[in-house]
Scaffold this motif. Sequence first.
Motif, PDB file in Angstrom:
ATOM      1  N   TYR A  45      19.812  26.019  62.972  1.00  0.00           N
ATOM      2  CA  TYR A  45      20.973  25.835  62.087  1.00  0.00           C
ATOM      3  C   TYR A  45      22.143  26.716  62.503  1.00  0.00           C
ATOM      4  O   TYR A  45      23.287  26.262  62.580  1.00  0.00           O
ATOM      5  N   PHE A  46      21.880  27.996  62.777  1.00  0.00           N
ATOM      6  CA  PHE A  46      22.948  28.912  63.143  1.00  0.00           C
ATOM      7  C   PHE A  46      23.245  28.901  64.644  1.00  0.00           C
ATOM      8  O   PHE A  46      24.397  28.954  65.062  1.00  0.00           O
ATOM      9  N   GLY A  47      22.173  28.892  65.457  1.00  0.00           N
ATOM     10  CA  GLY A  47      22.380  28.925  66.894  1.00  0.00           C
ATOM     11  C   GLY A  47      22.922  30.242  67.397  1.00  0.00           C
ATOM     12  O   GLY A  47      23.389  30.341  68.535  1.00  0.00           O
ATOM     13  N   ASN A  48      22.879  31.261  66.569  1.00  0.00           N
ATOM     14  CA  ASN A  48      23.381  32.590  66.942  1.00  0.00           C
ATOM     15  C   ASN A  48      22.525  33.637  66.223  1.00  0.00           C
ATOM     16  O   ASN A  48      22.511  33.691  64.995  1.00  0.00           O
ATOM     17  N   LEU A 184      14.709  24.466  53.082  1.00  0.00           N
ATOM     18  CA  LEU A 184      14.238  23.925  54.360  1.00  0.00           C
ATOM     19  C   LEU A 184      14.849  22.555  54.640  1.00  0.00           C
ATOM     20  O   LEU A 184      15.290  22.276  55.766  1.00  0.00           O
ATOM     21  N   LEU A 185      14.884  21.693  53.629  1.00  0.00           N
ATOM     22  CA  LEU A 185      15.463  20.360  53.804  1.00  0.00           C
ATOM     23  C   LEU A 185      16.933  20.448  54.225  1.00  0.00           C
ATOM     24  O   LEU A 185      17.401  19.687  55.083  1.00  0.00           O
ATOM     25  N   PHE A 186      17.638  21.403  53.647  1.00  0.00           N
ATOM     26  CA  PHE A 186      19.054  21.538  53.979  1.00  0.00           C
ATOM     27  C   PHE A 186      19.259  22.012  55.418  1.00  0.00           C
ATOM     28  O   PHE A 186      19.981  21.381  56.187  1.00  0.00           O
ATOM     29  N   VAL A 187      18.624  23.141  55.795  1.00  0.00           N
ATOM     30  CA  VAL A 187      18.863  23.693  57.139  1.00  0.00           C
ATOM     31  C   VAL A 187      18.293  22.796  58.237  1.00  0.00           C
ATOM     32  O   VAL A 187      18.709  22.885  59.397  1.00  0.00           O
ATOM     33  N   SER A 188      17.345  21.930  57.880  1.00  0.00           N
ATOM     34  CA  SER A 188      16.755  21.027  58.876  1.00  0.00           C
ATOM     35  C   SER A 188      17.593  19.778  59.119  1.00  0.00           C
ATOM     36  O   SER A 188      17.506  19.156  60.185  1.00  0.00           O
ATOM     37  N   SER A 198      28.872  27.347  58.174  1.00  0.00           N
ATOM     38  CA  SER A 198      27.407  27.384  58.029  1.00  0.00           C
ATOM     39  C   SER A 198      26.980  28.451  57.031  1.00  0.00           C
ATOM     40  O   SER A 198      26.112  28.209  56.190  1.00  0.00           O
ATOM     41  N   LEU A 199      27.594  29.626  57.112  1.00  0.00           N
ATOM     42  CA  LEU A 199      27.246  30.732  56.203  1.00  0.00           C
ATOM     43  C   LEU A 199      27.619  30.413  54.761  1.00  0.00           C
ATOM     44  O   LEU A 199      26.806  30.574  53.846  1.00  0.00           O
TER      45      LEU A 199
END
Length: 451
Positions: A45-48, A184-188, A198-199
């Motif tokens: 989700y973040f990639g960082n 989990l459903l949201f970030v996936s 994103s934050l």
Amino acid sequence: MILHFKEKLSNENNRIVILNSIGAFILKGSSLLITLMTLPAFMKYFGNQEVLGLWFAILSILSWVFSFDLGIGNGLRNYLVKSLIKDNKDLVKSYISSAYILTAIIVFVATLFISLFFKYIKWNVIFNIPSNLVSENVINLTILISVFGVLIQFLLKLVSSILYALQKSVINNLLQLASSILILLFVSNFDFQDLSTSLVVLSIIHFAAINLPLLIVTIIIFSTVLKGSIPSFKYFKKDRANEVIKLGGVFLWVQIMYMLIIVTDEFLIAYLSSTSHVVEYQVYNRVFTISGSIVLLVMTPVWSVITKAYAESDYLWLARLYKILKSVFLLMVFLQIIITVFLQDIINFWLGENVITVNSLYSIVFMFLGITFIWNSILSSISNGMGELKTQIIYFTIGAAIKFPLSFILVYYLESWIGVVISSVICMSMYCVAQPIWLSKFFKRTLSLQH
């Protein structure tokens, strides 16, 4: 006749423990699996890793804030069990109303205070994250949304204490599972172009996920089981409020001291090292706290049953329970050793190859952290259920007093963030040695008097 009555009480307590524990295993176990699945989803989700570490550090801060409820929930839980045993409906109403009104006042004052002074806090400095990566305004907005979410949770979370007192802890486990699934459903399934969006959006989702299930269950409980006990100023009693807040104040002190020992790890690692290392900490911590979480999910419903048995002076049942739990602890220690041996394989299976290379020193330190966490969960649940908090007050206070300076010293000399975790193990170990001594003396004295 007395022995028959005691046996009947003990059998009832056993039945409650078994049913709630089975439910806890199924629901909380599912929640643990969801939590394990959430970490790789967060990474994607973040990639960082620095920003992900920032989010974990924010959640750590929020768990600090959540402790500042004056321990009202725990005070309500213990007094409500005693009132339900007596079948005193007026006491039940007054304790519930007093607890809700006290908490509402705290939420109002805290909201006012935060609204006035929040903007003066330099979060980029506190979290050691550059403003060109995440701006000051974005961090302020993210934390503000998250904090207000936790403040509302203060009030709604009281239903959890009521459910524990009603011996319906399975519903609490269902609530936690529901919140974990929503996140989990949201970030996936969602992905945004920039880290700032994103934050902020995740903080809004977190706000809804932690509060919506609690709100729904609160409405259901006060519409059915406690239909005549809806919080009202009419049932508010000053003496009941004083009782709840007095016992709650003791729980609060214990909570804060425990929080300063355990929950500050992410913050200290971010401050003394880097937010990227918080992610590495999370990987080790989540694996090694699985065993502790299993024990904690069993002990959470047991707390109220211990309170019930203690009020009934069923010390023989309590002693037998303690003996069983010591055997469970030894089994969990063996499991921690197995996890240490196969840690690299576990992480590779969980997160994929080459995501993290296991450090042998780190794995051993986290093994001991997991062991102290397990033993503490057992000891504190027993002592909390019995209302014996003196040992926790003394040794958690000592541990909290030395946690920060010890972390600074260990990180400096070891040149690694693992010094923070070693500090936590040392600080927790003192209580883990002292409480069993008190319990052994207590059972020896009470059982000899009964015989």
